[in-house]
Design an enzyme around this catalytic site. Structure first.
Site, PDB file in Angstrom:
ATOM      1  NE  ARG A 207      -6.696 -29.270 -16.741  1.00 25.92           N
ATOM      2  CZ  ARG A 207      -7.318 -30.047 -17.599  1.00 25.92           C
ATOM      3  NH1 ARG A 207      -6.779 -30.295 -18.777  1.00 25.92           N
ATOM      4  NH2 ARG A 207      -8.467 -30.585 -17.285  1.00 25.92           N
TER       5      ARG A 207
ATOM      6  CE  LYS B  52       2.802 -14.282  -2.355  1.00 26.32           C
ATOM      7  NZ  LYS B  52       2.647 -13.507  -1.118  1.00 26.32           N
TER       8      LYS B  52
ATOM      9  CD  GLU C  29       4.208  -3.091  -1.599  1.00 27.34           C
ATOM     10  OE1 GLU C  29       4.997  -3.632  -0.792  1.00 27.34           O
ATOM     11  OE2 GLU C  29       3.014  -3.430  -1.713  1.00 27.34           O
TER      12      GLU C  29
ATOM     13  CE  LYS D 136       7.755 -10.191  -4.910  1.00 26.84           C
ATOM     14  NZ  LYS D 136       6.395  -9.752  -4.978  1.00 26.84           N
TER      15      LYS D 136
ATOM     16  CD  GLU E  79       3.906 -15.692   1.399  1.00 28.10           C
ATOM     17  OE1 GLU E  79       3.951 -15.005   0.374  1.00 28.10           O
ATOM     18  OE2 GLU E  79       3.058 -15.560   2.272  1.00 28.10           O
TER      19      GLU E  79
ATOM     20  NE  ARG F 118       6.745 -14.568  -2.913  1.00 29.30           N
ATOM     21  CZ  ARG F 118       6.368 -14.778  -4.150  1.00 29.30           C
ATOM     22  NH1 ARG F 118       6.690 -15.914  -4.749  1.00 29.30           N
ATOM     23  NH2 ARG F 118       5.662 -13.872  -4.810  1.00 29.30           N
TER      24      ARG F 118
ATOM     25  CG  ASN G 119       3.186 -11.358   2.896  1.00 29.02           C
ATOM     26  OD1 ASN G 119       2.971 -10.874   1.783  1.00 29.02           O
ATOM     27  ND2 ASN G 119       3.232 -12.656   3.119  1.00 29.02           N
TER      28      ASN G 119
ATOM     29  CG  HIS H   6       1.614  -6.339   2.474  1.00 30.65           C
ATOM     30  ND1 HIS H   6       2.767  -5.622   2.690  1.00 30.65           N
ATOM     31  CD2 HIS H   6       1.300  -6.161   1.165  1.00 30.65           C
ATOM     32  CE1 HIS H   6       3.139  -5.052   1.546  1.00 30.65           C
ATOM     33  NE2 HIS H   6       2.267  -5.354   0.619  1.00 30.65           N
TER      34      HIS H   6
ATOM     35  CG  HIS I 153      -3.805  -7.484   2.509  1.00 36.49           C
ATOM     36  ND1 HIS I 153      -3.206  -8.698   2.292  1.00 36.49           N
ATOM     37  CD2 HIS I 153      -3.304  -6.652   1.555  1.00 36.49           C
ATOM     38  CE1 HIS I 153      -2.386  -8.608   1.253  1.00 36.49           C
ATOM     39  NE2 HIS I 153      -2.433  -7.374   0.800  1.00 36.49           N
TER      40      HIS I 153
ATOM     41  CG  HIS J 137      -1.577  -2.488  -2.489  1.00 38.96           C
ATOM     42  ND1 HIS J 137      -2.143  -3.471  -1.707  1.00 38.96           N
ATOM     43  CD2 HIS J 137      -0.247  -2.791  -2.570  1.00 38.96           C
ATOM     44  CE1 HIS J 137      -1.205  -4.330  -1.348  1.00 38.96           C
ATOM     45  NE2 HIS J 137      -0.049  -3.950  -1.856  1.00 38.96           N
TER      46      HIS J 137
HETATM   47  N1  LIG Z   1       1.317 -10.113  -7.026  1.00 38.04           N
HETATM   48  C1  LIG Z   1       2.014  -9.505  -6.104  1.00 38.04           C
HETATM   49  O1  LIG Z   1       3.030 -10.008  -5.613  1.00 38.04           O
HETATM   50  C2  LIG Z   1       1.561  -8.145  -5.626  1.00 38.04           C
HETATM   51  C3  LIG Z   1       2.403  -7.362  -4.826  1.00 38.04           C
HETATM   52  C4  LIG Z   1       2.002  -6.089  -4.468  1.00 38.04           C
HETATM   53  C5  LIG Z   1       0.757  -5.613  -4.874  1.00 38.04           C
HETATM   54  N2  LIG Z   1      -0.054  -6.411  -5.621  1.00 38.04           N
HETATM   55  C6  LIG Z   1      -1.365  -5.919  -6.093  1.00 38.04           C
HETATM   56  O2  LIG Z   1      -1.133  -4.852  -6.993  1.00 38.04           O
HETATM   57  C7  LIG Z   1      -2.261  -3.971  -6.971  1.00 38.04           C
HETATM   58  C8  LIG Z   1      -1.762  -2.556  -6.816  1.00 38.04           C
HETATM   59  O3  LIG Z   1      -0.942  -2.276  -7.914  1.00 38.04           O
HETATM   60  P1  LIG Z   1      -0.610  -0.767  -8.325  1.00 38.04           P
HETATM   61  O4  LIG Z   1      -0.204  -0.004  -7.163  1.00 38.04           O
HETATM   62  O5  LIG Z   1       0.281  -0.875  -9.493  1.00 38.04           O
HETATM   63  O6  LIG Z   1      -2.023  -0.171  -8.692  1.00 38.04           O
HETATM   64  P2  LIG Z   1      -3.005  -0.318  -9.923  1.00 38.04           P
HETATM   65  O7  LIG Z   1      -2.677  -1.431 -10.800  1.00 38.04           O
HETATM   66  O8  LIG Z   1      -4.371  -0.271  -9.321  1.00 38.04           O
HETATM   67  O9  LIG Z   1      -2.725   1.058 -10.709  1.00 38.04           O
HETATM   68  C9  LIG Z   1      -2.906   2.279 -10.048  1.00 38.04           C
HETATM   69  C10 LIG Z   1      -3.468   3.328 -11.017  1.00 38.04           C
HETATM   70  O10 LIG Z   1      -2.443   3.745 -11.918  1.00 38.04           O
HETATM   71  C11 LIG Z   1      -2.929   3.660 -13.267  1.00 38.04           C
HETATM   72  N3  LIG Z   1      -1.735   3.455 -14.100  1.00 38.04           N
HETATM   73  C12 LIG Z   1      -1.008   2.332 -14.280  1.00 38.04           C
HETATM   74  N4  LIG Z   1       0.097   2.612 -14.989  1.00 38.04           N
HETATM   75  C13 LIG Z   1       0.066   3.932 -15.292  1.00 38.04           C
HETATM   76  C14 LIG Z   1       0.935   4.808 -15.996  1.00 38.04           C
HETATM   77  N5  LIG Z   1       2.099   4.401 -16.478  1.00 38.04           N
HETATM   78  N6  LIG Z   1       0.552   6.092 -16.132  1.00 38.04           N
HETATM   79  C15 LIG Z   1      -0.611   6.539 -15.597  1.00 38.04           C
HETATM   80  N7  LIG Z   1      -1.452   5.769 -14.894  1.00 38.04           N
HETATM   81  C16 LIG Z   1      -1.118   4.467 -14.753  1.00 38.04           C
HETATM   82  C17 LIG Z   1      -3.947   2.562 -13.221  1.00 38.04           C
HETATM   83  O11 LIG Z   1      -4.848   2.645 -14.292  1.00 38.04           O
HETATM   84  C18 LIG Z   1      -4.618   2.842 -11.877  1.00 38.04           C
HETATM   85  O12 LIG Z   1      -5.555   3.870 -12.004  1.00 38.04           O
HETATM   86  C19 LIG Z   1      -3.137  -4.395  -5.806  1.00 38.04           C
HETATM   87  O13 LIG Z   1      -4.251  -5.103  -6.307  1.00 38.04           O
HETATM   88  C20 LIG Z   1      -2.232  -5.320  -5.010  1.00 38.04           C
HETATM   89  O14 LIG Z   1      -2.950  -6.297  -4.299  1.00 38.04           O
HETATM   90  C21 LIG Z   1       0.331  -7.643  -6.006  1.00 38.04           C
END
Ligand SMILES: NC(=O)c1ccc[n+]([C@@H]2O[C@H](COP(=O)([O-])OP(=O)(O)OC[C@H]3O[C@@H](n4cnc5c(N)ncnc54)[C@H](O)[C@@H]3O)[C@@H](O)[C@H]2O)c1
Length: 368
Positions: A118, A140, A191, A233, A243, A247, A251, A254, A258, A270
């Site tokens: 939990r 999130k 972003e 942010k 949200e 907030r 998006n 997005h 998406h 992404h």
């Molecule tokens: N929770 C939220 O508020 C929020 C906001 C925006 C995006 N997201 C989510 O985040 C995800 C995208 O995140 P992202 O863009 O970080 O991509 P990701 O986590 O998929 O990473 C992208 C690539 O970079 C690699 N990587 C990570 N750190 C590295 C480093 N320091 N050196 C070399 N390679 C590295 C990873 O292994 C992967 O291959 C999506 O699933 C999206 O939906 C969430």
């Protein structure tokens, strides 16, 4: 090191941004969530590099599991694997989870922490620019769910199950960006541009003027970029944690993004989907009179200068895209809710003409 606060009452936390702070992670975490042992979820790609530095900075006992950061792994199976590894390690409610990686590991690790017994404390240690400025902040967490479309095609609906679970601490070491490839750095910049479009014109200009330093991984430029964007942010999250109001503006782009991110044939990360989504949203805003053609050109120009896509890499049917948009979390009674840019920032548009959405998709290369 710069520190940004996210004031949320008893869920308040700090975001540390700096260089060389991964080596001090154990001490920084121990001050906030002291524990006798810690469990790590590591991005497989950085497990033997940044992951090891992070774990070795703790004097307490540690254990870890790793996750390959692909959207098809953002599933219940991955959550189950993390829970099982935590149980094997003897985790109880006092053992915090430290998520080290990009947004994917942060979202999945965060959801595992939110639900294990939990809820246990989570520390977000973002290693991509996108995760530093966006995903690691605001609580999130979640996974994708499969959705069956007409014709039996299954796509992964983005983040359709999850929870709000604020981290106890965020530690962003910009040195980790030295190993991140340019494609992923560009994704993070998508972003950053989105944050800047929410009424931060100066930041938009600053990003344009500092692209050389950003791609050269200049430490002080990256610290400034990450702390500026993280502050934007943090401020929005502090005003509207769940949200129910402003907030939603985060998006921007997005709902479009998406819809295209899960289409495997497009092979979009992404941030790339967000870039095309931002373009679709500025066209949609122009069609509804919220911005003028100069604004559209400016945003498309910045994204192009960064090297981000502004059109779909292959044509996709508009009807199919609208049908995916109707399954978005923000949709109510199949009415698509869009966040559209204005000259001053962004606004929520609840009733949008299907024609304007179709035009926006066509303007980024979708076909009728
Ligand atoms: N929770 C939220 O508020 C929020 C906001 C925006 C995006 N997201 C989510 O985040 C995800 C995208 O995140 P992202 O863009 O970080 O991509 P990701 O986590 O998929 O990473 C992208 C690539 O970079 C690699 N990587 C990570 N750190 C590295 C480093 N320091 N050196 C070399 N390679 C590295 C990873 O292994 C992967 O291959 C999506 O699933 C999206 O939906 C969430």
């Amino acid at each position: 090191m710069k520190t940004i606060s996210v004031p949320l009452g008893d869920r308040s936390y700090s975001i540390h941004v700096g260089s060389g702070i991964l080596q001090k992670l154990g001490g920084l975490v121990g001050e906030i969530v002291p524990a006798s042992k810690y469990f790590f979820v590591l991005d497989e790609n950085i497990e033997s590099s940044h992951g090891q530095i992070a774990m070795h900075s703790f004097s307490e006992d540690t254990d870890a599991c790793s996750l390959r950061a692909v959207e098809s792994n953002k599933t219940m199976d991955s959550i189950q694997d993390i829970w099982s590894a935590m149980l094997s390690y003897g985790c109880d409610r006092t053992v915090p989870l430290v998520a080290v990686g990009g947004g994917l590991v942060g979202d999945v690790g965060g959801f595992a922490a939110a639900t294990f017994m939990r809820g246990v404390s989570v520390i977000q240690v973002p290693t991509t620019l996108l995760a530093m400025v966006d995903a690691s902040i605001g609580g999130k967490t979640g996974i994708n769910l499969p959705i069956e479309h007409s014709g039996g095609q299954v796509v992964l609906g983005k983040n359709l199950a999850g929870s709000f679970w604020q981290p106890a601490l965020v530690v962003a070491d910009v040195d980790t960006l030295n190993t991140l490839d340019d494609r992923q750095l560009r994704c993070g910049l998508a972003e950053c541009v989105k944050h800047a479009m929410l009424g931060h014109e100066k930041l938009l200009t600053w990003i344009e003027q500092h692209l050389v330093e950003i791609f050269a991984r200049d430490t002080s430029t990256l610290v400034e970029l990450v702390s500026e964007c993280a502050s934007i942010k943090a401020e929005v999250v502090a005003q509207d944690e769940r949200e129910s109001g402003c907030r939603a503006l985060l998006n921007l782009g997005h709902t479009f993004a998406h819809a295209i991110e899960p289409i495997r044939e497009l092979s979009l990360c992404h941030g790339e989907a967000v870039s095309i989504g931002l373009c679709a949203s500025v066209f949609c805003a122009e069609a509804t009179g919220l911005v003028d053609a100069d604004y559209v050109d400016r945003i498309r120009g910045i994204l192009t200068n960064i090297g981000l896509p502004i059109r779909l890499p292959a044509s996709v049917n508009i009807e199919e895209l609208v049908s995916i948009m109707q399954r978005d979390k923000k949709t109510v009674d199949a009415l698509i809710r869009l966040i559209l840019p204005t000259e001053e920032g962004a606004t929520i548009v609840d009733e949008i003409d299907d024609g304007a959405i179709g035009l926006a998709w066509a303007s980024v290369g979708a076909s009728a």
